[in-house]
Write an enzyme that holds these catalytic residues in place. Structure first.
Site, PDB file in Angstrom:
ATOM      1  N   GLU A   1       0.806  -1.230   0.000  1.00 12.56           N
ATOM      2  CA  GLU A   1       0.000   0.000   0.000  1.00 12.56           C
ATOM      3  C   GLU A   1       0.838   1.279   0.000  1.00 12.56           C
TER       4      GLU A   1
ATOM      5  N   TYR B   1       3.355   1.987   2.005  1.00 16.76           N
ATOM      6  CA  TYR B   1       3.882   2.394   3.316  1.00 16.76           C
ATOM      7  C   TYR B   1       5.403   2.168   3.378  1.00 16.76           C
TER       8      TYR B   1
ATOM      9  N   ARG C   1       2.318  -8.778   4.326  1.00 20.98           N
ATOM     10  CA  ARG C   1       1.416  -8.227   3.307  1.00 20.98           C
ATOM     11  C   ARG C   1       2.293  -7.688   2.196  1.00 20.98           C
TER      12      ARG C   1
ATOM     13  N   HIS D   1      -1.492   3.872  -1.848  1.00 15.61           N
ATOM     14  CA  HIS D   1      -2.580   4.818  -1.589  1.00 15.61           C
ATOM     15  C   HIS D   1      -2.593   5.955  -2.607  1.00 15.61           C
TER      16      HIS D   1
ATOM     17  N   ALA E   1     -12.371  -7.611   4.321  1.00 17.22           N
ATOM     18  CA  ALA E   1     -12.309  -6.686   5.451  1.00 17.22           C
ATOM     19  C   ALA E   1     -13.676  -6.053   5.651  1.00 17.22           C
TER      20      ALA E   1
ATOM     21  N   GLN F   1     -18.670   4.595   2.306  1.00 16.83           N
ATOM     22  CA  GLN F   1     -19.283   5.793   2.885  1.00 16.83           C
ATOM     23  C   GLN F   1     -19.180   5.871   4.407  1.00 16.83           C
TER      24      GLN F   1
ATOM     25  N   CYS G   1     -20.751   1.142   9.193  1.00 11.39           N
ATOM     26  CA  CYS G   1     -21.125   0.548   7.917  1.00 11.39           C
ATOM     27  C   CYS G   1     -22.490   1.040   7.497  1.00 11.39           C
TER      28      CYS G   1
HETATM   29  P1  FAD Z   1     -36.603   6.682  -0.393  1.00 13.87           P
HETATM   30  O1  FAD Z   1     -35.524   5.796  -0.836  1.00 13.87           O
HETATM   31  O2  FAD Z   1     -36.960   7.813  -1.269  1.00 13.87           O
HETATM   32  O3  FAD Z   1     -37.885   5.789  -0.127  1.00 13.87           O
HETATM   33  C1  FAD Z   1     -39.137   6.312   0.151  1.00 13.87           C
HETATM   34  C2  FAD Z   1     -40.189   5.305  -0.259  1.00 13.87           C
HETATM   35  O4  FAD Z   1     -41.440   5.707   0.249  1.00 13.87           O
HETATM   36  C3  FAD Z   1     -40.351   5.178  -1.761  1.00 13.87           C
HETATM   37  O5  FAD Z   1     -40.205   3.827  -2.148  1.00 13.87           O
HETATM   38  C4  FAD Z   1     -41.757   5.691  -2.023  1.00 13.87           C
HETATM   39  O6  FAD Z   1     -42.400   5.023  -3.089  1.00 13.87           O
HETATM   40  C5  FAD Z   1     -42.428   5.383  -0.706  1.00 13.87           C
HETATM   41  N1  FAD Z   1     -43.611   6.179  -0.413  1.00 13.87           N
HETATM   42  C6  FAD Z   1     -43.743   7.520  -0.467  1.00 13.87           C
HETATM   43  N2  FAD Z   1     -44.986   7.887  -0.060  1.00 13.87           N
HETATM   44  C7  FAD Z   1     -45.640   6.748   0.264  1.00 13.87           C
HETATM   45  C8  FAD Z   1     -46.920   6.456   0.774  1.00 13.87           C
HETATM   46  N3  FAD Z   1     -47.790   7.393   1.060  1.00 13.87           N
HETATM   47  N4  FAD Z   1     -47.266   5.168   0.979  1.00 13.87           N
HETATM   48  C9  FAD Z   1     -46.406   4.175   0.712  1.00 13.87           C
HETATM   49  N5  FAD Z   1     -45.159   4.405   0.251  1.00 13.87           N
HETATM   50  C10 FAD Z   1     -44.778   5.661   0.037  1.00 13.87           C
HETATM   51  N6  FAD Z   1     -27.212   7.033  -1.265  1.00 13.87           N
HETATM   52  C11 FAD Z   1     -26.089   6.534  -0.799  1.00 13.87           C
HETATM   53  O7  FAD Z   1     -25.937   6.465   0.412  1.00 13.87           O
HETATM   54  N7  FAD Z   1     -25.116   6.074  -1.615  1.00 13.87           N
HETATM   55  C12 FAD Z   1     -25.247   6.101  -2.939  1.00 13.87           C
HETATM   56  O8  FAD Z   1     -24.340   5.688  -3.656  1.00 13.87           O
HETATM   57  C13 FAD Z   1     -26.441   6.613  -3.482  1.00 13.87           C
HETATM   58  N8  FAD Z   1     -26.617   6.659  -4.802  1.00 13.87           N
HETATM   59  C14 FAD Z   1     -27.780   7.142  -5.301  1.00 13.87           C
HETATM   60  C15 FAD Z   1     -27.951   7.154  -6.676  1.00 13.87           C
HETATM   61  C16 FAD Z   1     -29.138   7.612  -7.206  1.00 13.87           C
HETATM   62  C17 FAD Z   1     -29.294   7.646  -8.693  1.00 13.87           C
HETATM   63  C18 FAD Z   1     -30.182   8.052  -6.352  1.00 13.87           C
HETATM   64  C19 FAD Z   1     -31.471   8.534  -6.918  1.00 13.87           C
HETATM   65  C20 FAD Z   1     -29.997   8.050  -4.990  1.00 13.87           C
HETATM   66  C21 FAD Z   1     -28.791   7.598  -4.454  1.00 13.87           C
HETATM   67  N9  FAD Z   1     -28.556   7.597  -3.092  1.00 13.87           N
HETATM   68  C22 FAD Z   1     -27.414   7.086  -2.601  1.00 13.87           C
HETATM   69  C23 FAD Z   1     -29.484   8.208  -2.158  1.00 13.87           C
HETATM   70  C24 FAD Z   1     -30.334   7.171  -1.419  1.00 13.87           C
HETATM   71  O9  FAD Z   1     -30.918   6.298  -2.330  1.00 13.87           O
HETATM   72  C25 FAD Z   1     -31.369   7.900  -0.596  1.00 13.87           C
HETATM   73  O10 FAD Z   1     -30.736   8.757   0.304  1.00 13.87           O
HETATM   74  C26 FAD Z   1     -32.225   6.942   0.195  1.00 13.87           C
HETATM   75  O11 FAD Z   1     -32.880   6.052  -0.660  1.00 13.87           O
HETATM   76  C27 FAD Z   1     -33.252   7.673   1.045  1.00 13.87           C
HETATM   77  O12 FAD Z   1     -33.956   6.713   1.751  1.00 13.87           O
HETATM   78  P2  FAD Z   1     -35.437   6.906   2.280  1.00 13.87           P
HETATM   79  O13 FAD Z   1     -35.838   5.579   2.758  1.00 13.87           O
HETATM   80  O14 FAD Z   1     -35.483   8.047   3.197  1.00 13.87           O
HETATM   81  O15 FAD Z   1     -36.291   7.336   1.010  1.00 13.87           O
HETATM   82  P1  NAP Z   2     -26.877  17.182  -3.591  1.00 15.57           P
HETATM   83  O1  NAP Z   2     -25.628  16.442  -3.398  1.00 15.57           O
HETATM   84  O2  NAP Z   2     -27.347  18.070  -2.526  1.00 15.57           O
HETATM   85  O3  NAP Z   2     -26.710  18.002  -4.953  1.00 15.57           O
HETATM   86  C1  NAP Z   2     -27.684  18.819  -5.454  1.00 15.57           C
HETATM   87  C2  NAP Z   2     -27.089  19.658  -6.572  1.00 15.57           C
HETATM   88  O4  NAP Z   2     -28.068  20.542  -7.026  1.00 15.57           O
HETATM   89  C3  NAP Z   2     -25.902  20.471  -6.168  1.00 15.57           C
HETATM   90  O5  NAP Z   2     -24.958  20.346  -7.208  1.00 15.57           O
HETATM   91  C4  NAP Z   2     -26.416  21.893  -6.051  1.00 15.57           C
HETATM   92  O6  NAP Z   2     -25.318  22.633  -6.476  1.00 15.57           O
HETATM   93  C5  NAP Z   2     -27.616  21.893  -6.984  1.00 15.57           C
HETATM   94  N1  NAP Z   2     -28.749  22.680  -6.496  1.00 15.57           N
HETATM   95  C6  NAP Z   2     -29.319  22.648  -5.265  1.00 15.57           C
HETATM   96  N2  NAP Z   2     -30.373  23.497  -5.226  1.00 15.57           N
HETATM   97  C7  NAP Z   2     -30.484  24.051  -6.433  1.00 15.57           C
HETATM   98  C8  NAP Z   2     -31.376  25.001  -6.992  1.00 15.57           C
HETATM   99  N3  NAP Z   2     -32.356  25.526  -6.296  1.00 15.57           N
HETATM  100  N4  NAP Z   2     -31.161  25.368  -8.261  1.00 15.57           N
HETATM  101  C9  NAP Z   2     -30.180  24.855  -9.002  1.00 15.57           C
HETATM  102  N5  NAP Z   2     -29.305  23.953  -8.512  1.00 15.57           N
HETATM  103  C10 NAP Z   2     -29.449  23.550  -7.244  1.00 15.57           C
HETATM  104  O7  NAP Z   2     -28.050  16.199  -3.887  1.00 15.57           O
HETATM  105  P2  NAP Z   2     -28.208  15.003  -4.893  1.00 15.57           P
HETATM  106  O8  NAP Z   2     -27.182  15.000  -5.970  1.00 15.57           O
HETATM  107  O9  NAP Z   2     -29.629  15.082  -5.293  1.00 15.57           O
HETATM  108  O10 NAP Z   2     -27.978  13.752  -4.020  1.00 15.57           O
HETATM  109  C11 NAP Z   2     -28.853  13.457  -2.930  1.00 15.57           C
HETATM  110  C12 NAP Z   2     -28.134  12.661  -1.919  1.00 15.57           C
HETATM  111  O11 NAP Z   2     -27.903  11.350  -2.408  1.00 15.57           O
HETATM  112  C13 NAP Z   2     -26.796  13.294  -1.619  1.00 15.57           C
HETATM  113  O12 NAP Z   2     -26.796  13.854  -0.325  1.00 15.57           O
HETATM  114  C14 NAP Z   2     -25.823  12.184  -1.724  1.00 15.57           C
HETATM  115  O13 NAP Z   2     -25.127  11.984  -0.514  1.00 15.57           O
HETATM  116  C15 NAP Z   2     -26.635  10.944  -2.036  1.00 15.57           C
HETATM  117  N6  NAP Z   2     -25.941  10.267  -3.108  1.00 15.57           N
HETATM  118  C16 NAP Z   2     -24.748   9.723  -2.841  1.00 15.57           C
HETATM  119  C17 NAP Z   2     -24.045   9.132  -3.832  1.00 15.57           C
HETATM  120  C18 NAP Z   2     -22.711   8.498  -3.540  1.00 15.57           C
HETATM  121  O14 NAP Z   2     -22.067   8.040  -4.454  1.00 15.57           O
HETATM  122  N7  NAP Z   2     -22.261   8.436  -2.309  1.00 15.57           N
HETATM  123  C19 NAP Z   2     -24.520   9.110  -5.119  1.00 15.57           C
HETATM  124  C20 NAP Z   2     -25.766   9.697  -5.375  1.00 15.57           C
HETATM  125  C21 NAP Z   2     -26.443  10.290  -4.360  1.00 15.57           C
HETATM  126  P3  NAP Z   2     -25.269  24.219  -6.561  1.00 15.57           P
HETATM  127  O15 NAP Z   2     -26.086  24.686  -5.400  1.00 15.57           O
HETATM  128  O16 NAP Z   2     -23.830  24.578  -6.505  1.00 15.57           O
HETATM  129  O17 NAP Z   2     -25.826  24.532  -7.886  1.00 15.57           O
HETATM  130 FE1  SF4 Z   3     -18.999  -1.938   2.873  1.00 14.97          FE
HETATM  131 FE2  SF4 Z   3     -20.342  -0.837   4.829  1.00 14.97          FE
HETATM  132 FE3  SF4 Z   3     -17.988   0.200   4.146  1.00 14.97          FE
HETATM  133 FE4  SF4 Z   3     -20.068   0.504   2.524  1.00 14.97          FE
HETATM  134  S1  SF4 Z   3     -19.845   1.335   4.576  1.00 14.97           S
HETATM  135  S2  SF4 Z   3     -17.994  -0.181   1.985  1.00 14.97           S
HETATM  136  S3  SF4 Z   3     -21.168  -1.406   2.847  1.00 14.97           S
HETATM  137  S4  SF4 Z   3     -18.367  -1.809   4.999  1.00 14.97           S
END
Ligand code: FAD
Ligand code: NAP
Ligand code: SF4
Length: 673
Positions: free
Chosen positions: A165, A167, A215, A253, A311, A340, A354
C-alpha cells in the site's frame, strides 16, 4: 456436505490450525485512537463469535514516527500492552484468532516527523519525510521487531507486517521512493533488504510457533513500481526469512487506479495473487472486492489462492462465516463497497461504521434487544429507511406492517442500482427484500398509504422519502427538460447533447448513466482494466499500461454544471470522489462550476459565468439533478388527526441525505421503540 468446502476447510499452519480459509483483513476503525478499548474488544469479539478463521487488527504503529498520524494507535508502551490484552482475551474467549498488524507509515505518516528511505514527498501528503541514516533504519527495524514481541506478550496469535500500500517497507522496495546509494538502496537486493531484515528480526523476536503474515505489494500501480520478477524474489525471501503466510496488497494509496471501490469488478485483483500460486511454499491470501461466500469459494476452488481476505464485509456482517456455514448465506448483509461509513469516516477522523450495518463499531451502544412490550408498528415507505426500521422493529418482536406505494421494495436504491458501476446495489435491495420476506412483516406493496390506513397503530414511522427539487429555471417546464427520476425510473428518452443541472452525487451518477454505452466495465474485467490502464506487472513494472487509461467512447456529449464556484465533485465521498471525477473526465464529460442559470430555451441552457456575458450550453435534453425536498404530508395529516408519528430518512431531512444516514436513523429509532 458444505456448500463451501474450500472456504470452510481448515488451514494447518504446522503449529496451529485456522478453522477456515477466511481472514478478516486489517481495517482502521478509529476506536483505538479514542482510547475506548472495551469497544474495540467488543467489536472484535462479535466477529470472532461469527466464526472467521483469523482476524487482523487495524495497523498499529511500532513507534511514534511510524504512526499514520500523530497520536495514532500503536503498541510501544506498557499501557498499550494492557489495552491490547483486553482485545485478545475477549477474542480468545469467543474461540477466535487474531493477529496484530504492524504498520509503519513512512512518508505517509501525516506529520512533520515522518521518515522514509529518501526525502521525497508523497503526492498525497503535505509533509516531506526525513531520509533515515543507518542508525535510524536500525531503530525502525528494532521497533518493529519489538512491536511483534509485545504483540505476543499481549496475547495475539500473530502479527501482520505491512509491506504494501505504499507504506514504509514498500517505499524501500521501489526505486521511485528509494534513491539511496548505500546498502539499503540501489539494486533490488539492496532495496528489499529492509523488508527481509524486518521479517528475520520479527521472527527471531516471536519464536517459531507464532503466525507472521507478510502483506506483500503484488502490483504497486504507481510509476516506478516493482516488476513481477522482483515481487517473486521478495516472496521467496520472505519465505526464507520466516513468514508463515503471504497476504496480498494491491496498489499504493497514491495510485490513480481504484482498488476497492464499488466500481471495481468483484474479485478483480485475484488474478495477481494467482500469478504467485504454486511458485512459493507459503499459503497465499487473496483480497480486494470479495464480498460473498460464492465468489470466495470459486476463487479457492479455482486455485487463485489458499485463503481469502475480506475486510469491509465483516463490518457489514460479523456473522458472514457462521451464516455461510449454516446454509444462511442469503442472509449475509452485503458490503456494497461504497466506503461511505468506513473508509470515508476514517479519512474524516470519525469512527468507522457501515452503511448497511450501523451497529458496526457501535456494538455496545446500539443493540436490537427484545422489546419490553410488543406493539403494532406501521412503516410507510420501503426505501432504505423504512426497510431498516421494519426489520429492526420485527427483530425486537413488534408486529410490523410495511406500506410501499411502488410495486417493489427499495425506494431510491432502485435508481441507484441502474448506474453502471453501482451494480452492488442490486444485492442490497435483494437482501432487504429477502429479509422482509422471511420476517413476520405484513407487506402492503403497491399501496400508497393514506391517513385512514394508519390510525390505530401503536407506532407509525413515516419513511416516505423525497421529491425532486424544481429549481424553477425560466423556460421550464418544457418537453426537453427532465427530472432525474424521469430518466432513471421513467426511462424517458434523452438526446445526444445533454446538460445536467446539479453536480451532487445524483448529477454525477446520471452523467455516468448517460455517458455509458455497452456493458458495464464493473462486470467485464478486461474492459475495466483498459478503462483504468491496468497491465500485467510481469510485462510492465508496477502494473500500469504504457498507453495509459483507454475508456470506451461515450454515448453522449454531456455537460455537468453547478452554481458553486470551483470544479464539481467536491461534495462526493472522500475516498471515491476522485474515481467519479476521473471516470467522467475519461468519458469526455465537461464539468463547469460557478454558473448562474438564466433560462432554458430550445437551444439549451442559457448561463452566465460570474459577471460574464450570457452564453448557451447547447442541449437536446436538460436533466435536473438539483437536490430534493422532504415528502412528509402524511406525518402532518397524522399530527392533525392527533396521532403522533416518527419521521425518518429523506422524509425527515432531505439535505445531504444518503442511504447511510437513512439506515442509521431508522435502526436507532427502531431499537428504542
Ligand atoms: P426513499 O428511498 O426515497 O424511499 C421512500 C419510499 O417511500 C419510496 O419507495 C416511495 O415510493 C415510498 N412512499 C412515499 N410515499 C408513500 C406512501 N404514502 N405510501 C407508501 N409508500 C410511500 N445514497 C447513498 O448512500 N449512496 C449512494 O451511492 C447513493 N446513490 C444514489 C444514486 C441515485 C441515482 C439516487 C437517486 C440516490 C442515491 N442515493 C445514494 C441516495 C439514497 O438512495 C437515498 O438517500 C435513500 O434512498 C433515502 O432513503 P429513504 O428511505 O429516506 O427514502
Ligand atoms: P446534492 O448532493 O445536494 O446536490 C444537489 C445539486 O443541485 C448540487 O450540485 C447543487 O449545487 C444543486 N442545487 C441545489 N439546489 C439548487 C437550486 N435551487 N437550483 C439549481 N441547482 C441547485 O443532492 P443530490 O445530488 O440530489 O444527491 C442526494 C443525496 O444522495 C446526496 O446527499 C448524496 O449523498 C446521495 N448520493 C450519494 C451518492 C454516492 O455516491 N455516495 C450518489 C448519489 C447520491 P449548486 O447549489 O452549486 O448549484
Ligand atoms: Fe462496505 Fe459498509 Fe464500508 Fe459501505 S460502509 S464499503 S457497505 S463496509
Amino acid at each position: 456436505m458444505s456448500l463451501y468446502p474450500h472456504l470452510l476447510a481448515p488451514l494447518d499452519l504446522g503449529f496451529t490450525t485456522l478453522g477456515n480459509r477466511v481472514m478478516m483483513g486489517s481495517m482502521h476503525t478509529g476506536l483505538e485512537e479514542r482510547g475506548d478499548w472495551p469497544r474495540v474488544a467488543e467489536y472484535f469479539a462479535e466477529r470472532a463469535r461469527g466464526g472467521v478463521g483469523l482476524m487482523v487488527t487495524g495497523g498499529m504503529a511500532p513507534n511514534p514516527e511510524g504512526g499514520v498520524f500523530p497520536g495514532a494507535a500503536g503498541l510501544y508502551t506498557d499501557e498499550d500492552l494492557a489495552n491490547h490484552r483486553l482485545v485478545t482475551e475477549r477474542v480468545h474467549a469467543e474461540g477466535g484468532k487474531i493477529a496484530m498488524q504492524i504498520l509503519h507509515a513512512g512518508r505517509y505518516a501525516y506529520g512533520p516527523d515522518c521518515v522514509a528511505p529518501s526525502a521525497i514527498k508523497s503526492p498525497i501528503s503535505p509533509f516531506k519525510p526525513r531520509a533515515l541514516d543507518e542508525e535510524g533504519i536500525e531503530k525502525q527495524i528494532a521497533d518493529m521487531a519489538m512491536a511483534a514481541e509485545r504483540a505476543r506478550a499481549a496475547g495475539y496469535d500473530g502479527v501482520e507486517v505491512m509491506g504494501s500500500e505504499g507504506y514504509f517497507i514498500n517505499q524501500f522496495l521501489c526505486a521511485a521512493t528509494n534513491q539511496r546509494a548505500d546498502r539499503w538502496g540501489g539494486d533490488y537486493e539492496n532495496r528489499m533488504r529492509l523488508a527481509v531484515e524486518v521479517m528475520r528480526r520479527v521472527r527471531a523476536a516471536v519464536g517459531r510457533d507464532f503466525i507472521v503474515i507478510y502483506r506483500i505489494s503484488l502490483i504497486d500501480l504507481v510509476p516506478g513500481g516493482q516488476s513481477f520478477d522482483e515481487v517473486l524474489r521478495l516472496a521467496h525471501a520472505m519465505e526464507d526469512a520466516g513468514a508463515t503466510i503471504l497476504n496480498t496488497g494491491i496498489g499504493w494509496h497514491e495510485a490513480r487506479v481504484p482498488t476497492i471501490a464499488t466500481s471495481v469488478p468483484r474479485a478483480g485483483w485475484a488474478w495477481v495473487t494467482r500469478k504467485l500460486m504454486g511458485r512459493i511454499g507459503l499459503p497465499l491470501v487473496t483480497s480486494n472486492r470479495i464480498n460473498t461466500p460464492e465468489v470466495a469459494e470459486d476463487l479457492l476452488a479455482g486455485g487463485a489462492a489458499d485463503m481469502v481476505s475480506m475486510a469491509r464485509p465483516f463490518l457489514a456482517d460479523p456473522d458472514f462465516v457462521a451464516k455461510a456455514a449454516s446454509g444462511r448465506a442469503a442472509e449475509i448483509a452485503p458490503c456494497i463497497a461504497c466506503n461511505q461509513a468506513c473508509l470515508d469516516h476514517t479519512f474524516e477522523g470519525r469512527v468507522s461504521s457501515c452503511l448497511v450495518n450501523p451497529r458496526a463499531c457501535h456494538e455496545l451502544e446500539l443493540r436490537y434487544t427484545p422489546a419490553a412490550q410488543a406493539k403494532t408498528v406501521a412503516v410507510v415507505g420501503a426505501g432504505p429507511a423504512g426497510l431498516m426500521a421494519a426489520l429492526v422493529a420485527d427483530t425486537r418482536g413488534h408486529a410490523v406492517t410495511l406500506f410501499e406505494a411502488e410495486a417493489e421494495l427499495g425506494g431510491q436504491l432502485n435508481m441507484a442500482r441502474k448506474i453502471p458501476g453501482k451494480e452492488e446495489f442490486h444485492g442490497l435491495v435483494e437482501w432487504f427484500a429477502r429479509l422482509v420476506q422471511s420476517a413476520r412483516i405484513t407487506q402492503r406493496l403497491g399501496h400508497r398509504a393514506r391517513l385512514e390506513d394508519l390510525l390505530g397503530f401503536d407506532e407509525v414511522i413515516i419513511a416516505t422519502g423525497v421529491t425532486p427539487r424544481d429549481p424553477a429555471i425560466p423556460g421550464s417546464p418544457a418537453p426537453h427538460v427532465l427530472r432525474y427520476t424521469d430518466v432513471l425510473r421513467g426511462g424517458a428518452e434523452v438526446g445526444a447533447r445533454v446538460v445536467i443541472v446539479g453536480a451532487g452525487g445524483i448529477g454525477f451518477d446520471v452523467a455516468e448513466y448517460l455517458a455509458h454505452a455497452g456493458p458495464s466495465a464493473t462486470e467485464d474485467l478486461a474492459l475495466w482494466q483498459r478503462e483504468w490502464g491496468v497491465a500485467d506487472p510481469a510485462a510492465h513494472p508496477g502494473g500500469l499500461a504504457p498507453e495509459g487509461p483507454r475508456p470506451a467512447p461515450p454515448a453522449r456529449q454531456i455537460t455537468l454544471v453547478q452554481r458553486k464556484p470551483g470544479k464539481p465533485g467536491k461534495t462526493l465521498g472522500k475516498t471515491t470522489g476522485w474515481i467519479h471525477r476521473a471516470s467522467l473526465s475519461g468519458k469526455g464529460v465537461t464539468m463547469i462550476g460557478g454558473l448562474s442559470y438564466q433560462r432554458i430555451t430550445e437551444e439549451g441552457l442559457v448561463v452566465r459565468r460570474g459577471e460574464g456575458p450570457e452564453e448557451v450550453l447547447p442541449a437536446d435534453t436538460i436533466v435536473l439533478c438539483t437536490g430534493q425536498e422532504p415528502l412528509r404530508d402524511l406525518a402532518e395529516s397524522l399530527r392533525d388527526a392527533g396521532q403522533s408519528a416518527h419521521v425518518i430518512g429523506g422524509a425527515d431531512v432531505a439535505t445531504e441525505l444518503d442511504a447511510k444516514r437513512a439506515i442509521d436513523q431508522a435502526a436507532r429509532l427502531a431499537a428504542r421503540l
